[in-house]
Design an enzyme around this catalytic site. Structure first.
Site, PDB file in Angstrom:
ATOM      1  N   ASP A 187      -7.508 -25.023 -21.194  1.00 19.45           N
ATOM      2  CA  ASP A 187      -7.594 -24.389 -22.161  1.00 19.45           C
ATOM      3  C   ASP A 187      -8.182 -23.652 -22.470  1.00 19.45           C
ATOM      4  O   ASP A 187      -9.649 -24.872 -22.307  1.00 19.45           O
ATOM      5  CB  ASP A 187      -6.644 -24.982 -23.709  1.00 19.45           C
ATOM      6  CG  ASP A 187      -5.887 -24.036 -24.184  1.00 19.45           C
ATOM      7  OD1 ASP A 187      -5.866 -23.179 -24.675  1.00 19.45           O
ATOM      8  OD2 ASP A 187      -4.437 -24.251 -24.230  1.00 19.45           O
ATOM      9  N   ASP A 200      -6.881 -19.358 -25.687  1.00 22.63           N
ATOM     10  CA  ASP A 200      -6.795 -19.606 -27.121  1.00 22.63           C
ATOM     11  C   ASP A 200      -6.878 -18.204 -27.927  1.00 22.63           C
ATOM     12  O   ASP A 200      -7.834 -17.977 -28.070  1.00 22.63           O
ATOM     13  CB  ASP A 200      -7.195 -20.627 -27.244  1.00 22.63           C
ATOM     14  CG  ASP A 200      -6.973 -21.023 -29.049  1.00 22.63           C
ATOM     15  OD1 ASP A 200      -5.104 -21.837 -28.897  1.00 22.63           O
ATOM     16  OD2 ASP A 200      -7.205 -21.434 -29.758  1.00 22.63           O
ATOM     17  N   GLU A 204      -3.727 -15.564 -24.211  1.00 17.80           N
ATOM     18  CA  GLU A 204      -2.960 -15.997 -25.354  1.00 17.80           C
ATOM     19  C   GLU A 204      -3.407 -15.136 -26.605  1.00 17.80           C
ATOM     20  O   GLU A 204      -4.316 -14.969 -27.162  1.00 17.80           O
ATOM     21  CB  GLU A 204      -2.882 -17.407 -26.353  1.00 17.80           C
ATOM     22  CG  GLU A 204      -2.243 -17.161 -27.628  1.00 17.80           C
ATOM     23  CD  GLU A 204      -2.303 -18.058 -28.622  1.00 17.80           C
ATOM     24  OE1 GLU A 204      -1.562 -18.672 -28.854  1.00 17.80           O
ATOM     25  OE2 GLU A 204      -3.519 -18.454 -29.221  1.00 17.80           O
ATOM     26  N   HIS A 233       4.371 -24.822 -26.865  1.00 18.78           N
ATOM     27  CA  HIS A 233       3.472 -25.374 -27.891  1.00 18.78           C
ATOM     28  C   HIS A 233       3.888 -25.821 -29.071  1.00 18.78           C
ATOM     29  O   HIS A 233       3.086 -26.475 -30.310  1.00 18.78           O
ATOM     30  CB  HIS A 233       2.510 -27.006 -27.238  1.00 18.78           C
ATOM     31  CG  HIS A 233       1.019 -25.757 -27.497  1.00 18.78           C
ATOM     32  ND1 HIS A 233       0.813 -24.992 -26.825  1.00 18.78           N
ATOM     33  CD2 HIS A 233       0.311 -25.371 -28.225  1.00 18.78           C
ATOM     34  CE1 HIS A 233      -0.309 -24.155 -27.167  1.00 18.78           C
ATOM     35  NE2 HIS A 233      -0.789 -24.694 -28.392  1.00 18.78           N
ATOM     36  N   ASP A 234       3.980 -24.525 -29.725  1.00 22.25           N
ATOM     37  CA  ASP A 234       3.684 -23.812 -31.048  1.00 22.25           C
ATOM     38  C   ASP A 234       5.494 -23.088 -31.559  1.00 22.25           C
ATOM     39  O   ASP A 234       4.842 -22.535 -32.621  1.00 22.25           O
ATOM     40  CB  ASP A 234       2.950 -22.415 -30.501  1.00 22.25           C
ATOM     41  CG  ASP A 234       1.708 -22.900 -30.321  1.00 22.25           C
ATOM     42  OD1 ASP A 234       0.728 -24.054 -30.959  1.00 22.25           O
ATOM     43  OD2 ASP A 234       0.621 -21.725 -30.108  1.00 22.25           O
TER      44      ASP A 234
HETATM   45  C1  GLC Z   1      -3.112 -21.245 -30.471  1.00 23.49           C
HETATM   46  C2  GLC Z   1      -2.926 -22.401 -30.101  1.00 23.49           C
HETATM   47  C3  GLC Z   1      -2.634 -23.151 -31.358  1.00 23.49           C
HETATM   48  C4  GLC Z   1      -3.463 -23.459 -31.620  1.00 23.49           C
HETATM   49  C5  GLC Z   1      -4.452 -22.193 -32.565  1.00 23.49           C
HETATM   50  C6  GLC Z   1      -5.482 -22.394 -32.996  1.00 23.49           C
HETATM   51  O1  GLC Z   1      -2.502 -20.514 -30.948  1.00 23.49           O
HETATM   52  O2  GLC Z   1      -1.801 -22.648 -29.119  1.00 23.49           O
HETATM   53  O3  GLC Z   1      -1.516 -23.911 -30.709  1.00 23.49           O
HETATM   54  O4  GLC Z   1      -3.088 -24.618 -33.155  1.00 23.49           O
HETATM   55  O5  GLC Z   1      -4.504 -21.380 -31.757  1.00 23.49           O
HETATM   56  O6  GLC Z   1      -6.591 -22.869 -32.253  1.00 23.49           O
END
Ligand code: GLC
Length: 532
Positions: free
Chosen positions: A100, A202, A265, A327-328
């Protein structure tokens, strides 16, 4: 089979949430040596790459997405040497390792921020986003944090606000500052030099902010109780001018090494998302396609429309990708139910493009209720309904204590599912009809049948059924995929014949005539129609 295709095109990515994968040292939290113990599992299952959610030093305000040192490993997870060993052992098994990369923000405990916050004249002051209060006091503008509340935090020491699009302990970096960019590209190089095969980036959509700090419009459909990240439309905090240039710069760094990749992402509407492939395909290799994660209802017609539209929208040469969970967000088996989840697994693993599987999906794990007192996620603090802990619970390895995630006498950091004795690797391995057997069979087929990885995609119209039907075609090889999205039996009418290779019930194979294509409730069929 695919000399011209990269590993990240033909391969399957598996997301490991390291805290919850396997605890090797008895502290109730998963770790890197634990992942090393399980490398043979990934090979047995048949995936090609593992992506690890953050394993870097962090105060864990957002469970590792608040990083205090980008180029080291949190002692909770092990050491840098453990990570090197993981990469080495993975590569021996032909597995890739993806880390990540969190560019939008650091932890407030990162030395960069400690310096930045120390005085207005510190040389790192401009590494973060500091603003004076609004003329009549209060935060500089109306931006809301994605975890809820204002995105601005007043800092007494220097009497300015700093921006945090996420938790108050996650100050946003100032990517307009060239020194920040260089430092963050050095982070990429550090890991690339150590043999890391790629990055999951991320929250890329928010890395550049409006230069004038204009107010975001409210989201007219949001109501209290809805997720906080939907409260505003991110008109001035997402997809801002300058972001594509940064994506190109990241790509240039990664392209300095062979066979590396980035999966991004980037939460944006599809038409804007696909632009992050880059005009010359010179940005993100795979901008995450979250449509199956975010769609509110699960119906054949909607999925059909989404897949066709996405295929049409992709820039020439761009490689598609699909994902069902992470995971979200609520797990797929909770959203659509366990029976339908088997058909979604067939969908994920037979569509054109790179699938990313979230750990536990192969076992048909559902969200695990976490008692209020045990909620750990910052997003669950204000409103427990939005806690992401439910989808981050320990991996279920066997039917012993703590599902084999940690020793019996240890308390895992989050509770284990109540029904783990039925849904775990050891039990499902022995069951010819389990989700694990289905997933593994699908992965084996993907690996051996080029039509399923390299083949073209086209869908077939189905009126009056709740089925989605499509064909994957590569040279003389043709596969027909028929997925029943309903609990009722469906009859699909097509011409020709074929041979059932796999049913999601894992109980029938053999010849089939398409004039009588009966599907049981939730059934998916993979049919070889080569030469038919
Ligand atoms: C992304 C991650 C999430 C995190 C956020 C802030 O959306 O997937 O788990 O809380 O970024 O880093």
């Amino acid at each position: 089979m695919a000399e011209k295709h990269a590993w990240w095109q033909t391969g399957v990515i598996y997301q490991v949430y390291p805290r919850s994968f396997f605890d090797s040292n008895g502290d109730g939290v998963g770790d890197i040596p634990g992942i090393i113990c399980k490398l043979d599992y990934f090979c047995w299952l048949g995936v090609d790459a593992i992506w690890l959610s953050p394993i870097f030093p962090s105060p864990m305000a957002d469970f590792g997405y608040d990083i205090s040192d980008y180029v080291n490993v949190h002692p909770l997870f092990g050491t840098l040497e453990d990570l090197d060993k993981l990469v080495h052992e993975a590569h021996l098994r032909n597995l890739k390792v993806v880390l990540d990369y969190v560019p939008n923000h650091t932890s407030d405990e990162h030395p960069w921020f400690q310096e930045s916050r120390a005085s207005r004249t510190n040389e790192k002051r401009d590494w973060y986003i500091w603003r004076d209060p609004a003329p009549h006091g209060g935060p500089p503008n109306n931006w809301r944090g994605l975890f809820g509340g204002s995105a601005w935090q007043f800092d007494e020491l220097t009497r300015q606000y700093y921006l945090h699009l996420y938790d108050v302990k996650q100050p946003d970096l100032n990517w307009r500052n060239p020194a920040v960019r260089q430092a963050m590209y050095d982070v990429l190089r550090f890991w690339l030099d150590r043999g890391i095969d790629g990055f999951r980036i991320d929250a890329l959509q928010g890395v550049v902010k409006d230069e004038q700090f204009r107010d975001n419009p409210p989201n007219p459909t949001w109501k209290p109780g809805d997720p906080p990240y939907l409260e505003q439309i991110g008109r001035y905090t997402e997809d801002q001018p300058g972001l594509h240039e940064i994506a190109q710069e990241m790509r240039a760094v990664v392209d300095g090494y062979e066979q590396r990749m980035m999966i991004g992402e980037i939460y944006l509407p599809m038409d804007r998302l696909v632009q992050y492939y880059g005009g010359q395909l010179d940005e993100i290799h795979l901008p995450f396609n979250f449509q199956f994660v975010t769609m509110p209802t699960w119906e054949a017609q909607t999925v059909h429309r989404i897949v066709d539209a996405y295929e049409t929208m992709l820039p020439p040469g761009a490689w598609p990708n699909w994902v069902l969970g992470n995971h979200d967000r609520t797990r797929i088996a909770t959203r659509v139910g366990r029976e339908q989840a088997r058909a979604t697994q067939m969908l994920l693993l037979t569509l054109r493009g790179t699938p990313t599987c979230y750990y536990g999906e192969e076992l048909n794990i559902q969200d695990v209720p976490v008692p209020l007192a045990l909620i750990r996620d910052p997003m669950g603090q204000e409103n427990p309904e939005h806690s992401r802990d439910l989808v981050r619970t320990p991996m279920q390895w066997d039917s012993g204590a703590n599902a084999g995630f940690c020793l019996a006498e240890v308390t895992p950091w989050l509770p284990v599912a109540d029904d783990y004795q039925s849904y775990n690797v050891a039990t499902e391995k022995e069951d010819a009809h389990s989700m694990l057997t289905l997933t593994r069979t699908l992965l084996q087929l993907r690996r051996t049948q080029p039509a399923l990885t390299l083949g073209s995609y086209h869908s077939l119209e189905q009126e009056n059924t709740n089925c989605f039907v499509y064909v994957r075609h590569y040279h003389e090889q043709q596969y027909l995929i028929v997925l029943n999205f309903s609990a009722q039996e469906q009859v699909v009418k097509l011409n020709g014949q074929g041979h059932i290779v796999l049913s999601t019930y894992v109980d029938r194979t053999g010849p089939i005539d398409f004039s009588t294509l009966h599907l049981r409730g939730h059934e998916g069929l993979l049919i070889d129609k080569t030469g038919a």
